[in-house]
Design a protein around this motif. Structure first.
Motif, PDB file in Angstrom:
ATOM      1  N   LYS A   1      -8.502  -2.379  -5.953  1.00 46.91           N
ATOM      2  CA  LYS A   1      -7.103  -2.491  -6.335  1.00 46.91           C
ATOM      3  C   LYS A   1      -6.777  -1.740  -7.616  1.00 46.91           C
ATOM      4  CE  LYS A   1      -6.197  -6.877  -4.037  1.00 46.91           C
ATOM      5  NZ  LYS A   1      -5.719  -8.267  -4.183  1.00 46.91           N
ATOM      6  N   ASN A   2      -7.759  -1.558  -8.503  1.00 47.19           N
ATOM      7  CA  ASN A   2      -7.492  -0.921  -9.785  1.00 47.19           C
ATOM      8  C   ASN A   2      -7.814   0.571  -9.807  1.00 47.19           C
ATOM      9  OD1 ASN A   2      -6.761  -3.434 -10.896  1.00 47.19           O
ATOM     10  ND2 ASN A   2      -8.924  -3.926 -11.269  1.00 47.19           N
ATOM     11  N   SER A   3      -8.265   1.101  -8.672  1.00 45.62           N
ATOM     12  CA  SER A   3      -8.718   2.498  -8.672  1.00 45.62           C
ATOM     13  C   SER A   3      -7.582   3.494  -8.558  1.00 45.62           C
ATOM     14  CB  SER A   3      -9.729   2.723  -7.545  1.00 45.62           C
ATOM     15  OG  SER A   3      -9.104   2.478  -6.301  1.00 45.62           O
ATOM     16  N   ILE A   4      -6.477   3.110  -7.941  1.00 46.08           N
ATOM     17  CA  ILE A   4      -5.322   3.997  -7.833  1.00 46.08           C
ATOM     18  C   ILE A   4      -4.066   3.183  -8.108  1.00 46.08           C
ATOM     19  CG2 ILE A   4      -6.363   5.583  -6.157  1.00 46.08           C
ATOM     20  CD1 ILE A   4      -4.883   4.136  -3.966  1.00 46.08           C
ATOM     21  N   GLN A   5      -2.956   3.867  -8.252  1.00 51.28           N
ATOM     22  CA  GLN A   5      -1.690   3.178  -8.506  1.00 51.28           C
ATOM     23  C   GLN A   5      -1.437   2.163  -7.400  1.00 51.28           C
ATOM     24  OE1 GLN A   5       1.613   5.814  -8.805  1.00 51.28           O
ATOM     25  NE2 GLN A   5       3.075   4.247  -9.408  1.00 51.28           N
ATOM     26  N   GLY A   6      -1.204   0.912  -7.812  1.00 53.08           N
ATOM     27  CA  GLY A   6      -1.181  -0.190  -6.866  1.00 53.08           C
ATOM     28  C   GLY A   6      -0.237  -0.020  -5.708  1.00 53.08           C
ATOM     29  N   LYS A   7       0.940   0.540  -5.926  1.00 48.03           N
ATOM     30  CA  LYS A   7       1.928   0.583  -4.851  1.00 48.03           C
ATOM     31  C   LYS A   7       1.549   1.534  -3.721  1.00 48.03           C
ATOM     32  CE  LYS A   7       5.130   4.162  -6.465  1.00 48.03           C
ATOM     33  NZ  LYS A   7       6.540   4.469  -6.734  1.00 48.03           N
ATOM     34  N   TRP A   8       0.600   2.447  -3.950  1.00 50.01           N
ATOM     35  CA  TRP A   8       0.213   3.381  -2.892  1.00 50.01           C
ATOM     36  C   TRP A   8      -0.901   2.824  -2.010  1.00 50.01           C
ATOM     37  CZ3 TRP A   8       3.262   7.275  -1.758  1.00 50.01           C
ATOM     38  CH2 TRP A   8       4.123   7.758  -2.736  1.00 50.01           C
ATOM     39  N   ILE A   9      -1.553   1.755  -2.437  1.00 49.44           N
ATOM     40  CA  ILE A   9      -2.596   1.147  -1.618  1.00 49.44           C
ATOM     41  C   ILE A   9      -1.940   0.326  -0.510  1.00 49.44           C
ATOM     42  CG2 ILE A   9      -4.553  -0.438  -1.601  1.00 49.44           C
ATOM     43  CD1 ILE A   9      -4.968   0.157  -4.530  1.00 49.44           C
ATOM     44  N   GLY A  10      -2.509   0.384   0.682  1.00 44.98           N
ATOM     45  CA  GLY A  10      -1.969  -0.453   1.744  1.00 44.98           C
ATOM     46  C   GLY A  10      -1.997   0.222   3.093  1.00 44.98           C
ATOM     47  N   SER A  11      -1.217  -0.331   4.023  1.00 44.31           N
ATOM     48  CA  SER A  11      -1.197   0.184   5.393  1.00 44.31           C
ATOM     49  C   SER A  11       0.139  -0.141   6.038  1.00 44.31           C
ATOM     50  CB  SER A  11      -2.328  -0.445   6.212  1.00 44.31           C
ATOM     51  OG  SER A  11      -2.161  -1.862   6.264  1.00 44.31           O
ATOM     52  N   TYR A  12       0.445   0.606   7.081  1.00 40.38           N
ATOM     53  CA  TYR A  12       1.625   0.318   7.899  1.00 40.38           C
ATOM     54  C   TYR A  12       1.483   1.067   9.212  1.00 40.38           C
ATOM     55  CZ  TYR A  12       3.238   4.855   6.048  1.00 40.38           C
ATOM     56  OH  TYR A  12       3.323   6.183   5.692  1.00 40.38           O
TER      57      TYR A  12
ATOM     58  N   LEU B   1       0.982  -5.763   4.590  1.00 37.07           N
ATOM     59  CA  LEU B   1       0.748  -5.851   3.146  1.00 37.07           C
ATOM     60  C   LEU B   1       2.013  -5.575   2.343  1.00 37.07           C
ATOM     61  CD1 LEU B   1      -2.753  -4.111   2.936  1.00 37.07           C
ATOM     62  CD2 LEU B   1      -2.225  -6.548   3.158  1.00 37.07           C
ATOM     63  N   ASN B   2       3.142  -5.412   3.060  1.00 33.94           N
ATOM     64  CA  ASN B   2       4.452  -5.258   2.430  1.00 33.94           C
ATOM     65  C   ASN B   2       4.492  -4.089   1.440  1.00 33.94           C
ATOM     66  OD1 ASN B   2       7.155  -5.974   2.090  1.00 33.94           O
ATOM     67  ND2 ASN B   2       6.695  -7.300   0.342  1.00 33.94           N
ATOM     68  N   VAL B   3       4.045  -2.920   1.881  1.00 30.72           N
ATOM     69  CA  VAL B   3       4.083  -1.750   0.998  1.00 30.72           C
ATOM     70  C   VAL B   3       5.502  -1.208   0.916  1.00 30.72           C
ATOM     71  CG1 VAL B   3       1.696  -1.153   1.548  1.00 30.72           C
ATOM     72  CG2 VAL B   3       3.554  -0.077   2.831  1.00 30.72           C
ATOM     73  N   ASP B   4       5.800  -0.591  -0.208  1.00 27.07           N
ATOM     74  CA  ASP B   4       7.088   0.064  -0.416  1.00 27.07           C
ATOM     75  C   ASP B   4       6.863   1.180  -1.428  1.00 27.07           C
ATOM     76  OD1 ASP B   4       9.807   0.330  -2.059  1.00 27.07           O
ATOM     77  OD2 ASP B   4      10.276  -0.380  -0.045  1.00 27.07           O
ATOM     78  N   TYR B   5       7.322   2.400  -1.091  1.00 24.03           N
ATOM     79  CA  TYR B   5       7.057   3.556  -1.933  1.00 24.03           C
ATOM     80  C   TYR B   5       8.314   4.087  -2.612  1.00 24.03           C
ATOM     81  CZ  TYR B   5       2.692   3.436   0.741  1.00 24.03           C
ATOM     82  OH  TYR B   5       1.516   3.042   1.328  1.00 24.03           O
ATOM     83  N   THR B   6       9.274   3.199  -2.846  1.00 26.95           N
ATOM     84  CA  THR B   6      10.467   3.574  -3.606  1.00 26.95           C
ATOM     85  C   THR B   6      10.594   2.627  -4.802  1.00 26.95           C
ATOM     86  OG1 THR B   6      12.016   2.093  -2.468  1.00 26.95           O
ATOM     87  CG2 THR B   6      11.605   4.261  -1.462  1.00 26.95           C
TER      88      THR B   6
END
Length: 351
Positions: free
Chosen positions: A208-219, A249-254
């Motif tokens: 979770k700490n290796s990259i910017q949190g909001k870009w981790i995930g799936s859809y 995982l409720n990702v959002d990239y905005t």
């Protein structure tokens, strides 16, 4: 008395004519719907595997043994594929294209069936003739190393159309690949993609700490691609509008999690491709975000036409021709497996 009978007869005829005219008008406004894919529902074996990064075709994972049964037009341009491993050519006897591509991005062929890797399985190989195939798609990137944890991995289906304008003859060609014609977005009242879907497995990232949190995930998303052409066949603007129908995982990239946009913008510069991914649950499409105990298939149904009207400002005086539909999962440092069947694309117009 005779005049009264005559008047009654005339009124009766007028009523009949009015009723006939009403019926005729109603018929002319009736909606006509039609399948847009050669392999509607995917009941026939007619697919090839493409490693999209290079790109490279492989005979492994490909099966075009039923391709000629779809009555697709012969295509001497690109209906013969070259297996990257053996350099051997393969095609159907009639030289017809595969009806869709199974595609991976961010993986190599040697990653198949690995802990970090992808897989593509047919679950009902012994199905009856007109039953749709059931596919299991795995996209497992959780065990990636820290340097590539932010790399997007995509696994799924690509349905293509390649419109071509021949200036000398002043005519268009198309309908040689997945789609059976050059369908124009502006002429359709409805443009519906429908399929059955179920989540099989998903998990959270380890790093979770290796990259910017909001870009981790799936859809999982269904994307429509179309291109605006002028009267001479010149590309004016390509578009991609997608609906995310599974986002566990409720990702959002905005920067605004309350709007209906997951990634992209309703506007883009000049001739640049406009890319817009939308949240399903905020745009009238129920998201499938959990694995139920019985784990039955659920139906996903997306009508792209109202979404285009809402989010895009297309030029209806030009041809806006469909160039593809993609259904795939995207992961960054997580795992995501799903089953899918009976993929249909249907267009509707007024008679």
């Amino acid at each position: 008395m005779k005049n009264e009978k005559f008047i009654i007869a005339v009124l009766f005829v007028l009523i009949l004519l009015s009723f006939s005219s009403f019926n005729s008008g109603s018929a002319s406004n009736q909606t006509k719907c039609f399948p847009m894919l050669w392999n509607q529902g995917i009941t026939k074996k007619s697919w090839v595997y493409l490693e999209q990064d290079e790109p490279r075709f492989y005979k492994k994972n490909s099966d075009i043994s039923d391709g000629d049964h779809l009555k697709m037009p012969k295509n001497s341009w690109d209906a013969t594929y070259i297996d990257y491993e053996t350099r051997q050519k393969f095609s159907t006897p009639d030289k017809t294209n595969a009806s869709f591509k199974f595609v991976t991005t961010g993986y190599r062929i040697e990653d198949q069936k690995k802990e970090f890797g992808f897989d593509f399985m047919v679950l009902n190989k012994d199905k009856k003739n007109e039953e749709p195939f059931i596919f299991r798609i795995s996209n497992n990137s959780q065990k990636t190393d820290s340097k590539t944890a932010g790399t997007v991995r995509e696994v799924g289906f690509v349905f293509d159309n390649w419109p071509q304008y021949w200036a000398d003859e002043k005519k268009w060609t198309g309908g040689y690949h997945s789609f059976s014609g050059n369908y124009q977005v502006e002429k359709l009242n409805n443009l519906t993609v429908k399929f059955k879907f179920r989540l099989v497995d998903f998990n959270a990232p380890l790093k979770k700490n290796s990259i910017q949190g909001k870009w981790i995930g799936s859809y999982a998303t269904c994307d429509l691609r179309f291109t605006e052409y002028d009267e001479n066949g010149k590309v004016i603007k390509p578009y991609l509008i997608g609906i995310v129908f599974s986002n566990p995982l409720n990702v959002d990239y905005t920067d605004n999690k309350d709007d209906g946009i997951l990634f992209g913008s309703p506007a883009s510069k000049n001739s640049q491709q406009q890319i817009l991914l939308l949240h399903g649950d905020k745009n009238g499409v129920k998201e499938i975000n959990s694995i139920t105990p019985e784990n039955r298939f659920q139906t996903v149904e997306i009508d792209f036409k109202p979404l285009i009207n809402k989010y895009l400002n297309i030029n209806k005086k030009h041809k806006n021709i469909i160039t593809g539909i993609d259904i795939y999962s995207a992961t960054r440092a997580v795992n995501f497996t799903y089953d899918i069947q009976d993929i249909q694309v249907t267009g509707c117009t007024n008679n």
